[in-house]
Design a protein around this motif. Structure first.
Motif, PDB file in Angstrom:
ATOM      1  N   GLN A 145      62.359  80.352  83.035  1.00  0.00           N
ATOM      2  CA  GLN A 145      63.263  79.437  83.737  1.00  0.00           C
ATOM      3  C   GLN A 145      62.564  78.743  84.900  1.00  0.00           C
ATOM      4  OE1 GLN A 145      66.407  78.509  82.732  1.00  0.00           O
ATOM      5  NE2 GLN A 145      65.710  79.635  80.928  1.00  0.00           N
ATOM      6  N   VAL A 146      61.657  79.432  85.583  1.00  0.00           N
ATOM      7  CA  VAL A 146      60.869  78.800  86.652  1.00  0.00           C
ATOM      8  C   VAL A 146      60.062  77.651  86.064  1.00  0.00           C
ATOM      9  CG1 VAL A 146      58.971  79.109  88.294  1.00  0.00           C
ATOM     10  CG2 VAL A 146      60.754  80.851  88.128  1.00  0.00           C
ATOM     11  N   ARG A 147      59.419  77.902  84.927  1.00  0.00           N
ATOM     12  CA  ARG A 147      58.631  76.841  84.272  1.00  0.00           C
ATOM     13  C   ARG A 147      59.543  75.684  83.842  1.00  0.00           C
ATOM     14  NH1 ARG A 147      55.751  81.360  82.692  1.00  0.00           N
ATOM     15  NH2 ARG A 147      56.942  81.701  80.795  1.00  0.00           N
ATOM     16  N   LEU A 148      60.711  76.008  83.283  1.00  0.00           N
ATOM     17  CA  LEU A 148      61.648  74.976  82.865  1.00  0.00           C
ATOM     18  C   LEU A 148      62.103  74.130  84.055  1.00  0.00           C
ATOM     19  CD1 LEU A 148      63.539  73.616  80.785  1.00  0.00           C
ATOM     20  CD2 LEU A 148      65.216  75.383  81.352  1.00  0.00           C
ATOM     21  N   LEU A 149      62.471  74.782  85.155  1.00  0.00           N
ATOM     22  CA  LEU A 149      62.897  74.037  86.343  1.00  0.00           C
ATOM     23  C   LEU A 149      61.773  73.147  86.867  1.00  0.00           C
ATOM     24  CD1 LEU A 149      64.996  76.762  88.176  1.00  0.00           C
ATOM     25  CD2 LEU A 149      65.850  74.736  86.985  1.00  0.00           C
ATOM     26  N   ASN A 150      60.531  73.659  86.848  1.00  0.00           N
ATOM     27  CA  ASN A 150      59.389  72.831  87.253  1.00  0.00           C
ATOM     28  C   ASN A 150      59.233  71.630  86.335  1.00  0.00           C
ATOM     29  OD1 ASN A 150      58.315  74.006  89.612  1.00  0.00           O
ATOM     30  ND2 ASN A 150      57.443  75.660  88.399  1.00  0.00           N
ATOM     31  N   ASP A 151      59.364  71.852  85.024  1.00  0.00           N
ATOM     32  CA  ASP A 151      59.258  70.753  84.059  1.00  0.00           C
ATOM     33  C   ASP A 151      60.343  69.700  84.272  1.00  0.00           C
ATOM     34  OD1 ASP A 151      57.086  72.028  82.917  1.00  0.00           O
ATOM     35  OD2 ASP A 151      58.199  72.734  81.144  1.00  0.00           O
ATOM     36  N   LEU A 152      61.510  70.143  84.764  1.00  0.00           N
ATOM     37  CA  LEU A 152      62.625  69.219  85.020  1.00  0.00           C
ATOM     38  C   LEU A 152      62.535  68.550  86.382  1.00  0.00           C
ATOM     39  CD1 LEU A 152      65.533  71.362  83.542  1.00  0.00           C
ATOM     40  CD2 LEU A 152      64.521  69.278  82.560  1.00  0.00           C
ATOM     41  N   GLY A 153      61.485  68.869  87.140  1.00  0.00           N
ATOM     42  CA  GLY A 153      61.277  68.210  88.422  1.00  0.00           C
ATOM     43  C   GLY A 153      61.787  68.979  89.626  1.00  0.00           C
ATOM     44  N   VAL A 154      62.260  70.206  89.422  1.00  0.00           N
ATOM     45  CA  VAL A 154      62.713  71.019  90.552  1.00  0.00           C
ATOM     46  C   VAL A 154      61.476  71.602  91.218  1.00  0.00           C
ATOM     47  CG1 VAL A 154      64.061  73.031  91.261  1.00  0.00           C
ATOM     48  CG2 VAL A 154      64.886  71.553  89.409  1.00  0.00           C
ATOM     49  N   ARG A 155      61.320  71.327  92.491  1.00  0.00           N
ATOM     50  CA  ARG A 155      60.152  71.781  93.237  1.00  0.00           C
ATOM     51  C   ARG A 155      60.546  72.882  94.198  1.00  0.00           C
ATOM     52  NH1 ARG A 155      57.987  70.414  89.428  1.00  0.00           N
ATOM     53  NH2 ARG A 155      57.139  68.381  89.047  1.00  0.00           N
ATOM     54  N   PRO A 156      59.582  73.680  94.639  1.00  0.00           N
ATOM     55  CA  PRO A 156      59.919  74.756  95.578  1.00  0.00           C
ATOM     56  C   PRO A 156      60.693  74.229  96.783  1.00  0.00           C
ATOM     57  CG  PRO A 156      57.683  75.021  94.810  1.00  0.00           C
ATOM     58  CD  PRO A 156      58.165  73.679  94.296  1.00  0.00           C
ATOM     59  N   GLY A 157      61.704  74.983  97.170  1.00  0.00           N
ATOM     60  CA  GLY A 157      62.532  74.601  98.305  1.00  0.00           C
ATOM     61  C   GLY A 157      61.917  75.053  99.611  1.00  0.00           C
ATOM     62  N   ALA A 158      62.122  74.269 100.656  1.00  0.00           N
ATOM     63  CA  ALA A 158      61.689  74.670 101.995  1.00  0.00           C
ATOM     64  C   ALA A 158      62.557  75.830 102.455  1.00  0.00           C
ATOM     65  CB  ALA A 158      61.833  73.486 102.950  1.00  0.00           C
ATOM     66  N   ALA A 159      62.058  76.609 103.380  1.00  0.00           N
ATOM     67  CA  ALA A 159      62.807  77.747 103.899  1.00  0.00           C
ATOM     68  C   ALA A 159      64.198  77.297 104.337  1.00  0.00           C
ATOM     69  CB  ALA A 159      62.069  78.383 105.061  1.00  0.00           C
ATOM     70  N   GLY A 160      65.202  78.018 103.909  1.00  0.00           N
ATOM     71  CA  GLY A 160      66.566  77.692 104.286  1.00  0.00           C
ATOM     72  C   GLY A 160      67.234  76.637 103.425  1.00  0.00           C
ATOM     73  N   THR A 161      66.594  76.228 102.327  1.00  0.00           N
ATOM     74  CA  THR A 161      67.197  75.245 101.430  1.00  0.00           C
ATOM     75  C   THR A 161      68.112  75.967 100.449  1.00  0.00           C
ATOM     76  OG1 THR A 161      65.233  73.846 101.564  1.00  0.00           O
ATOM     77  CG2 THR A 161      66.743  73.425  99.743  1.00  0.00           C
ATOM     78  N   PRO A 162      69.427  75.715 100.508  1.00  0.00           N
ATOM     79  CA  PRO A 162      70.343  76.421  99.610  1.00  0.00           C
ATOM     80  C   PRO A 162      70.340  75.832  98.205  1.00  0.00           C
ATOM     81  CG  PRO A 162      71.571  74.935 101.009  1.00  0.00           C
ATOM     82  CD  PRO A 162      70.125  74.858 101.452  1.00  0.00           C
ATOM     83  N   ALA A 163      70.753  76.638  97.241  1.00  0.00           N
ATOM     84  CA  ALA A 163      70.919  76.195  95.858  1.00  0.00           C
ATOM     85  C   ALA A 163      72.167  76.865  95.297  1.00  0.00           C
ATOM     86  CB  ALA A 163      69.691  76.561  95.023  1.00  0.00           C
ATOM     87  N   VAL A 164      72.760  76.223  94.293  1.00  0.00           N
ATOM     88  CA  VAL A 164      73.946  76.768  93.640  1.00  0.00           C
ATOM     89  C   VAL A 164      73.701  76.815  92.141  1.00  0.00           C
ATOM     90  CG1 VAL A 164      76.406  76.422  93.162  1.00  0.00           C
ATOM     91  CG2 VAL A 164      75.477  75.866  95.413  1.00  0.00           C
ATOM     92  N   ASP A 165      73.981  77.973  91.543  1.00  0.00           N
ATOM     93  CA  ASP A 165      73.969  78.156  90.093  1.00  0.00           C
ATOM     94  C   ASP A 165      75.433  78.236  89.688  1.00  0.00           C
ATOM     95  OD1 ASP A 165      73.890  79.078  87.480  1.00  0.00           O
ATOM     96  OD2 ASP A 165      72.487  80.703  87.885  1.00  0.00           O
ATOM     97  N   LEU A 166      75.856  77.396  88.756  1.00  0.00           N
ATOM     98  CA  LEU A 166      77.268  77.341  88.404  1.00  0.00           C
ATOM     99  C   LEU A 166      77.730  78.519  87.551  1.00  0.00           C
ATOM    100  CD1 LEU A 166      77.756  73.527  87.931  1.00  0.00           C
ATOM    101  CD2 LEU A 166      78.224  74.944  89.937  1.00  0.00           C
ATOM    102  N   GLY A 167      76.865  79.444  87.238  1.00  0.00           N
ATOM    103  CA  GLY A 167      77.267  80.730  86.713  1.00  0.00           C
ATOM    104  C   GLY A 167      77.861  80.781  85.328  1.00  0.00           C
ATOM    105  N   ARG A 168      77.213  80.171  84.360  1.00  0.00           N
ATOM    106  CA  ARG A 168      77.714  80.245  82.991  1.00  0.00           C
ATOM    107  C   ARG A 168      76.817  81.115  82.109  1.00  0.00           C
ATOM    108  NH1 ARG A 168      82.713  78.293  81.715  1.00  0.00           N
ATOM    109  NH2 ARG A 168      81.880  78.094  79.638  1.00  0.00           N
ATOM    110  N   GLY A 169      75.932  81.895  82.698  1.00  0.00           N
ATOM    111  CA  GLY A 169      75.032  82.721  81.903  1.00  0.00           C
ATOM    112  C   GLY A 169      74.650  83.984  82.647  1.00  0.00           C
TER     113      GLY A 169
END
Length: 75
Positions: A8-32
């Motif tokens: 999933q890390v590789r997939l997110l990188n392939d989709l353009g998601v880059r490492p977040g700066a300290a304190g950058t929040p993220a939300v997973d909509l929780g379907r898996g």
């Protein structure tokens, strides 16, 4: 971290998601199973929140507490 979460890390990188700066929040909509939450935490996002929609929490076998916000941490 499991091999599936690393995928999933590789997939997110392939989709353009880059490492977040300290304190950058993220939300997973929780379907898996939460692999994207673990991947986002591994990429440095913090906090990572997972939200299960109420429709998922009412499925047979689901815990009512599963509808609450949860945090993921990379190990």
């Amino acid at each position: 971290m499991t091999a599936a979460a690393k995928d999933q890390v590789r997939l997110l990188n392939d989709l353009g998601v880059r490492p977040g700066a300290a304190g950058t929040p993220a939300v997973d909509l929780g379907r898996g199973p939460g692999l994207q939450s673990l991947a986002l935490a591994e990429l440095g996002y913090s906090p990572v929140r997972t939200m299960w929609p109420r429709c998922c929490a009412t499925r047979p076998g689901a815990s009512p507490r599963a509808a609450d916000w949860r945090s993921a941490t990379a190990t």
